[in-house]
Design an enzyme around this catalytic site. Structure first.
Site, short mmCIF file in Angstrom:
data_model
loop_
_atom_site.label_atom_id
_atom_site.label_comp_id
_atom_site.label_asym_id
_atom_site.label_seq_id
_atom_site.Cartn_x
_atom_site.Cartn_y
_atom_site.Cartn_z
N CYS A 1 0.79 -1.23 0.00
CA CYS A 1 0.00 0.00 0.00
C CYS A 1 0.83 1.29 0.00
CB CYS A 1 -0.99 0.05 1.15
SG CYS A 1 -1.28 -1.47 2.01
N ARG B 1 6.84 -11.17 5.52
CA ARG B 1 6.47 -10.88 6.90
C ARG B 1 7.07 -11.95 7.79
NH1 ARG B 1 0.00 -9.65 5.87
NH2 ARG B 1 0.37 -7.93 4.42
N GLN C 1 1.02 -11.18 -3.17
CA GLN C 1 -0.40 -10.85 -3.14
C GLN C 1 -0.88 -10.44 -4.53
OE1 GLN C 1 -0.09 -7.55 -0.37
NE2 GLN C 1 -0.91 -8.81 1.28
N ASP D 1 -2.55 -7.88 -5.24
CA ASP D 1 -2.94 -6.71 -4.49
C ASP D 1 -3.40 -5.61 -5.43
OD1 ASP D 1 -3.31 -5.20 -2.26
OD2 ASP D 1 -1.20 -4.81 -1.86
N HIS E 1 -5.03 -1.31 -5.13
CA HIS E 1 -5.59 -0.21 -4.35
C HIS E 1 -6.40 0.67 -5.28
CE1 HIS E 1 -2.24 -1.65 -1.89
NE2 HIS E 1 -3.09 -1.43 -0.91
N LYS F 1 -13.11 -3.97 7.10
CA LYS F 1 -12.88 -4.78 5.91
C LYS F 1 -13.94 -5.85 5.71
CE LYS F 1 -9.54 -7.87 8.20
NZ LYS F 1 -8.17 -8.35 8.22
N HIS G 1 -8.35 -1.06 -0.28
CA HIS G 1 -7.38 -2.13 -0.44
C HIS G 1 -8.16 -3.37 -0.83
CE1 HIS G 1 -4.37 -0.09 2.41
NE2 HIS G 1 -5.48 0.61 2.53
#
Length: 645
Positions: free
Chosen positions: A336, A365, A383, A385, A387, A467, A513
RNA sequence: GCUGCUGUAGCUCAGUGGUAGAGCACUCCCUUGGUAAGGGAGAGGUCGACAGUUCAAUCCUGUCCAGCAGCACCA
């Protein structure tokens, strides 16, 4: 004079107060014998409960699904009594029924081991055979606390202490033994039956908090009869066979080793699966007007401090430093902040919104060692991912679009059903309550407009916003969150993202997200288990094996394979001097979806004998037809849809 | 991270205080066989790592690492 309405609509009236036992007896001796508990106005209660006013009553017998939960709960009590009978120094805490069974948490110096199970189970059977009635008693709160304290049951005493003042303190007695319990219970310990089995021991924190002492938990499974129990145990065995870790090894998809804990070595076949999935996702994103970007792996801590991640997740970040430079970099744990950097680059106009920025973002992580699980929970992952930078007004529409896209992807990948959870503000969070009110409100409205039904999951939101979680279930029944959609007003503020509005002033965008697969690694794990490794042709890492019967057909086998390969299929050739039976067996066990067998006949006639995984039938067709059919079948579902239109 | 369990050949697993075995897989040879195991031979292991006890440790003890189950965690 209570009037009792039964499920069939008939009404019986009684003189004065009446118990379920009496009502059941008045209906017939069969029911009197079978009724183990009842529901009064839809609420499960002991069958001995006294009813003094009009009510509708439904009896619960062993035949009812509803009986299961009570059998399991009672089994937990029986377990606790058995354990205290064998080891009186053990303290009891809580023991609820759960999916497929029950557990009980004990406090004891030395934890239990599975070696203790036979003795415990035997004692449990004794208690069940004794057929002792469960007797409910209501105690005075202080008296109950004193009682348990004197017994040395500090956990129980604490439980009572923490019960709300309005709550009745009910005790269930089974013979000599008793336990604090809200109930309801069956009639006797005999009603538990013998279809139970202790499964495993585990540690569990008192009240689920890792700051509390660890208790020793015994898990059991319990069913209405032996047949159900056996079926359950068989299901567990079957589930184990489709464990992605096992299939990953058997199909040579990937491995993990000590030198890179929590990270995946993708082998050729596993990587094939990965790239096919990634290609599919890229097409889906392009169709849905996302723009793909790529951002750095190593980013200065300053950015993570600005985003707030450093404060909250420092412990879980991999840090990199170099000797010559006085800088601390972090391996990005998420994308992000990087995407915001791209958004901030240059002036943005409201005309560009909604701006959907996607990345197959490689993240790292430092997950707690105990959390790691095959390729489903890892330390290095990618991911899908994205945005979405947009305005408040655009949230609902973007939510609807996203859910539609997600449902199509899941369906293409073989998942027709999934669960949605709505998670709201957690205890530790960024942003004011006003901001959270706004974010939660927007997301709820968006769900209503998009027609998304969800379960409520209080306090589980991200630290910057509420979320939606989209949850799939693995072979063993464990839930895995894959997709997510998060509304975020905090990060744009913190990282100073803005756009120029129609009024030519600066405005703050909202950031959504979102991910569909969540991580490729986890999703592939779930895919493996979903299909038990028997993938549809378009996903299969090896799509076709061409197997020769005799060496004279070897050249033709190679030609067939080359033709299929030229058509874009993943093909292997097996011209070894093994018998065709052995080849069929081997490639079937390897879960290859299509085996093309070629012998002298096929070589002469330029045909192939096609055999499908899971079937014994063969279909003879010309090489050209086979190539055409397989090529078509191997199309990804989105491409097939386009080709049809 | 916490509690418990586990770690021997590529895989599944036996086994012993005196430096190791089986089946499958693998390699080679024979076999050319029509839809889920043809036969034979061979090769393969610092018994998770490091300490300690012992004349001697894969085996006993300790520490660490990893895996498994559950708990806690999951931006």
């Amino acid at each position: 004079m209570p009037a009792i309405t039964l499920p069939d609509g008939s009404v019986r009236t009684f003189d004065g107060t009446v118990t379920g036992t009496t009502i059941a007896a008045s209906i017939g001796p069969g029911l009197a014998k079978a009724a183990m508990a009842m529901e009064v106005d839809g609420k499960p209660v002991d069958i001995s409960t006294e009813i003094s006013s009009d009510a509708s009553v439904k009896f619960v017998t062993r035949k009812d699904e509803d009986a299961l939960e009570m059998i399991r709960h009672d089994a937990a009590h029986v377990l606790a009594e058995a354990v205290q009978a064998l080891w009186p120094e053990t303290q009891v805490t809580i023991g609820p029924s759960i999916k497929d069974g029950f557990y009980y948490d004990f406090s004891r110096e030395k934890p239990f081991t599975p070696e203790d199970f036979p003795a415990i189970e035997e004692k449990m059977r004794e208690i069940v055979a004794a057929n002792t009635p469960f007797v409910r008693e209501v105690w005075d709160r202080d008296e109950a606390i004193r009682f348990f304290e004197e017994k040395g049951e500090d956990f129980k005493a604490q439980l009572i202490q923490d019960l709300p003042e309005t709550e009745q303190i009910s005790i269930y007695r089974q013979g000599e033994w008793l336990d604090l319990c809200r109930g309801p219970h069956l009639r006797t310990t005999g009603d538990v039956g013998t279809a139970f089995k202790l499964m495993r021991v585990a540690g569990a924190y008192w009240r689920g908090d890792h700051r509390n002492p660890m208790l020793t938990r015994i898990y059991g499974t319990a069913w209405r009869d032996k047949k159900e129990l056996d079926a359950h145990l068989l299901r567990l065995e079957e589930a184990e066979k489709r464990d992605h870790r096992r299939i990953g090894r058997e199909m040579d998809l990937f491995h993990i080793q000590e030198e890179a804990v929590g990270q995946i070595f993708w082998h050729r076949k596993g990587w094939r699966l990965y790239t096919v999935l990634q290609d599919y996702m890229r097409r889906a994103q392009e169709r849905n007007n996302y723009e793909e970007v790529r951002t750095p792996q190593l980013v200065d801590r300053a950015l993570w401090e600005a985003s707030g991640h450093w404060d909250k997740y420092r412990e879980n970040m991999f840090i990199a430093t170099v000797e010559d430079e006085d800088k601390t970099l972090a391996l990005k744990p998420m994308n992000c902040p990087c995407h915001v950097q791209i958004f901030r680059h240059g002036l943005r106009s409201y005309r560009e919104l909604p701006l959907r920025m996607a990345e197959f973002g490689a993240c790292h992580r430092y997950e707690p060692s105990g959390a790691l699980h095959g390729i489903m929970r890892v330390r290095g992952f990618t991911q899908d991912d994205a945005h979405i930078f947009c305005t408040d007004d655009q949230i609902a529409d973007e939510t609807a679009k996203f859910v539609k896209m997600l449902a199509e992807v899941y369906s293409d990948l073989g998942f027709e059903s999934f669960r949605v959870k709505f998670s709201d503000r957690p205890e530790t969070r960024a942003g004011s309550d006003e901001v959270w009110d706004r974010a939660e409100g927007s997301l709820k409205t968006a769900c209503e407009i998009a027609g998304v039904e969800y379960e409520y999951n209080p306090g589980e939101g991200a630290f910057y916003g509420p979320k939606l979680e989209f949850v799939l279930t693995d072979a063993i029944g464990r839930d895995w969150q894959c997709g997510t959609l998060q509304v975020d007003y905090v990060l744009p503020e913190r990282l100073d993202a803005s756009y120029i509005g129609e009024d030519s002033n600066r405005h703050r965008p909202v950031m959504l997200h979102r991910a569909i697969l969540g991580s490729f690694e986890r999703f592939i794990g779930i895919l493996i288990e979903q299909y038990a490794g028997k993938f549809p042709l378009w996903l299969a890492p090896t799509q076709v094996v061409v197997a020769s019967i005799v060496s004279d057909a070897g050249d033709y086998a190679n030609e067939v394979a080359a033709t299929l390969k030229a058509a874009g299929l993943q093909v292997e050739t097996d011209t070894r001097s093994d018998k065709i039976n052995a080849k069929i067996r081997e490639h079937s066990l390897a879960r290859v979806p299509v085996i093309l067998v070629v012998g002298r006949r096929e070589a002469e006639e330029r045909k192939v004998a096609m055999r499908r995984l899971g079937g014994a039938a063969q279909e003879i067709l010309s090489l050209d037809d086979a190539v055409a059919a397989l090529t078509k079948e191997a199309q990804a579902p989105d491409i097939a849809r386009f080709a049809k239109d």
